[in-house]
Design an enzyme around this catalytic site. Structure first.
Site, PDB file in Angstrom:
ATOM      1  N   CYS A 121       0.769  -1.364   0.020  1.00 25.73           N
ATOM      2  CA  CYS A 121       0.085  -0.103   0.016  1.00 25.73           C
ATOM      3  C   CYS A 121       0.930   1.348  -0.108  1.00 25.73           C
ATOM      4  O   CYS A 121       1.697   1.392   0.804  1.00 25.73           O
ATOM      5  CB  CYS A 121      -0.716   0.005   1.161  1.00 25.73           C
ATOM      6  SG  CYS A 121      -1.845   1.584   1.493  1.00 25.73           S
ATOM      7  N   CYS A 149      -0.859   3.364  -6.928  1.00 24.53           N
ATOM      8  CA  CYS A 149      -1.535   2.801  -5.930  1.00 24.53           C
ATOM      9  C   CYS A 149      -1.834   1.467  -6.245  1.00 24.53           C
ATOM     10  O   CYS A 149      -1.883   1.036  -7.452  1.00 24.53           O
ATOM     11  CB  CYS A 149      -2.731   3.519  -5.819  1.00 24.53           C
ATOM     12  SG  CYS A 149      -3.936   2.627  -4.819  1.00 24.53           S
TER      13      CYS A 149
END
Length: 274
Positions: free
Chosen positions: A73, A183
């Site tokens: 992440c 992302c």
């Protein structure tokens, strides 16, 4: 189950990273932890995010005896990584946006970073650009809605292509030749992104680089020897063990199906007080 590789994300985006790691270590055991009760991370206060992630990950490391943690992440990597490393004795790997290879690949020297608003505005991101892409024109695009669209696609199989085109209109207008997917959710909708952006834009993510880093660290820690032993055992008895853990009260049938299709035999909810 042997000592697993623990992959951690706020949602399903980390599955793209896990898939890359499995290409290098196909017979290893894996745990996938997604903190979907607090998704998206980019909207949380930093101290709240740090406390929750440290509690979750440290508890699961103790429970599973994981040998390495992969923070799949971008938001958590820039905020939580130092605290995790301070609280764990095993290696912790984070995600770095693929700015350097994008700058090297670009012929027009016009590249972009598509990420959450939090990643786009962080000083760390701008340091990467200054260090590795100072000869490029770099456009930054922050969009949290794409994270939820990726989650929705996995849950329902549906994607609003008209809305996606609207969100990507500034990217199209920027006339880039390389776009960094900053992302880990975004590779989950890479086909749809490519459809809107066209073949003239190369999409780059960090999955392969993370997998390479995991193998390097396991080798340095002499844990690759254990992986070779596990590989020999797996070749004899079959598939590796795959466990998934989530934090929301419940998950959709579509997500459950996706996890099963990915090879997870255990899908379990865990709780945290943070």
């Amino acid at each position: 189950m042997s000592r697993p590789i623990l992959v951690f994300d706020s949602g399903i985006g980390g599955l793209s990273v896990l898939a890359e790691i499995r290409k290098s270590l196909p017979h290893s055991d894996y745990c996938y932890l997604f903190d979907n009760a607090r998704l998206p991370y980019g909207e949380l206060e930093e101290q709240v995010l740090i406390a929750g992630c440290v509690a979750l990950v440290c508890d699961l490391v103790a429970r599973t005896n994981a040998m390495i943690v992969v923070v799949a992440c971008n938001t958590a990597s820039t905020v939580v990584l130092p605290a995790l490393r301070a609280n764990l004795s095993i290696p912790v790997v984070g995600v770095v946006p693929a700015i350097k290879p994008a700058a090297q690949m670009s012929k027009s020297k016009r590249i972009g970073l598509l990420a959450t608003p939090g990643t786009v505005k962080r000083h760390y991101t701008h340091e990467l650009i200054s260090q590795f892409a100072d000869d490029c024109h770099v456009e930054l695009f922050g969009c949290s809605e794409l994270v939820m669209m990726a989650e929705q696609k996995i849950a329902t199989g549906e994607m609003d292509m008209h809305r996606l085109a609207d969100l990507l209109a500034p990217v199209v207008a920027a006339q880039l030749d390389v776009l960094v997917l900053g992302c880990t959710h975004f590779p989950m909708i890479q086909a749809e992104l490519q459809q809107v952006l066209g073949a003239g834009v190369t999409l780059m993510d960090s999955g392969a680089a993370i997998a390479k880093r995991v193998v390097t660290l396991l080798t340095q820690q002499n844990l690759i020897v254990e992986q070779r032993r596990v590989t020999n055992e797996r070749e004899a008895v079959g598939q590796s063990a795959m466990q998934a853990f989530y934090t929301k009260a419940e998950i959709s049938e579509g997500l459950t199906t996706t996890l099963i299709d990915c090879g997870f035999s255990t899908i379990e909810r865990i709780t945290t007080t943070n």
